[in-house]
Write a protein that holds these residues in place. Sequence first.
Motif, mmCIF file in Angstrom:
data_model
loop_
_atom_site.group_PDB
_atom_site.id
_atom_site.type_symbol
_atom_site.label_atom_id
_atom_site.label_comp_id
_atom_site.label_asym_id
_atom_site.label_seq_id
_atom_site.Cartn_x
_atom_site.Cartn_y
_atom_site.Cartn_z
ATOM 1 N N LYS A 112 0.837 -1.204 0.000
ATOM 2 C CA LYS A 112 0.000 0.000 0.000
ATOM 3 C C LYS A 112 0.870 1.251 0.000
ATOM 4 N N SER A 113 1.909 1.221 0.806
ATOM 5 C CA SER A 113 2.826 2.355 0.872
ATOM 6 C C SER A 113 3.512 2.592 -0.468
ATOM 7 N N LYS A 128 3.787 5.728 -5.610
ATOM 8 C CA LYS A 128 3.632 5.833 -7.072
ATOM 9 C C LYS A 128 2.587 6.884 -7.433
ATOM 10 N N ILE A 129 1.495 6.898 -6.683
ATOM 11 C CA ILE A 129 0.440 7.881 -6.947
ATOM 12 C C ILE A 129 0.971 9.287 -6.713
ATOM 13 N N THR A 182 2.882 14.449 -8.942
ATOM 14 C CA THR A 182 3.972 15.407 -9.144
ATOM 15 C C THR A 182 4.264 15.586 -10.626
ATOM 16 N N GLU A 183 4.325 14.475 -11.352
ATOM 17 C CA GLU A 183 4.596 14.556 -12.790
ATOM 18 C C GLU A 183 3.478 15.283 -13.532
ATOM 19 N N LYS A 235 -4.911 8.068 -16.245
ATOM 20 C CA LYS A 235 -5.442 6.697 -16.359
ATOM 21 C C LYS A 235 -4.659 5.751 -15.454
ATOM 22 N N GLU A 236 -3.348 5.890 -15.466
ATOM 23 C CA GLU A 236 -2.515 5.048 -14.618
ATOM 24 C C GLU A 236 -2.817 5.305 -13.146
ATOM 25 N N LYS A 237 -3.044 6.566 -12.810
ATOM 26 C CA LYS A 237 -3.376 6.931 -11.435
ATOM 27 C C LYS A 237 -4.699 6.291 -11.012
ATOM 28 N N ILE A 238 -5.676 6.305 -11.908
ATOM 29 C CA ILE A 238 -6.973 5.692 -11.603
ATOM 30 C C ILE A 238 -6.802 4.192 -11.351
ATOM 31 N N LYS A 239 -5.995 3.528 -12.185
ATOM 32 C CA LYS A 239 -5.753 2.092 -11.993
ATOM 33 C C LYS A 239 -5.090 1.835 -10.646
#
Length: 134
Positions: free
Chosen positions: A20-21, A26-27, A32-33, A74-78
């Motif tokens: 989870k951490s 990653k999120i 930030t990106e 999209k990657e963030k949503i996944k």
Amino acid sequence: MINKLYNLKKNQTDQMLILKSQIDSKIDQINTEILLTKNSITSATVQKNGAIADFVILTMHKDTMKLHIKKLEKEKIKLEEELKKIVEEIIQLQKQAEQFKYILEEQKIEARALALKIEQETTEEFIQSKYIRR
């Protein structure tokens, strides 16, 4: 056996918390990106003799950055969906660990009660044997 199951569930919970951490990290990196890319879009300009000397190229560059932002979102949503599943799994593992902990505590209480009963019987036998000798 119950102790081993309890330790297993506890270890699994710890591993899930680490996962989870990592996903949270990653999120945060994606956020930030996204912010940096948005800042790049707003600050991209045409320089007189620079590499981006044409408005069409500038527009293509901005469109590419917008597309990159959409991919990141999209990657963030996944990742957020995966995070939600992990949190649910952590909750289940914690519930199971608590159940095993309760069983362990109940076994300890039973063992203490049995030890007290044996001690009491031994004491009574000792007292009876002393009384009979007199």
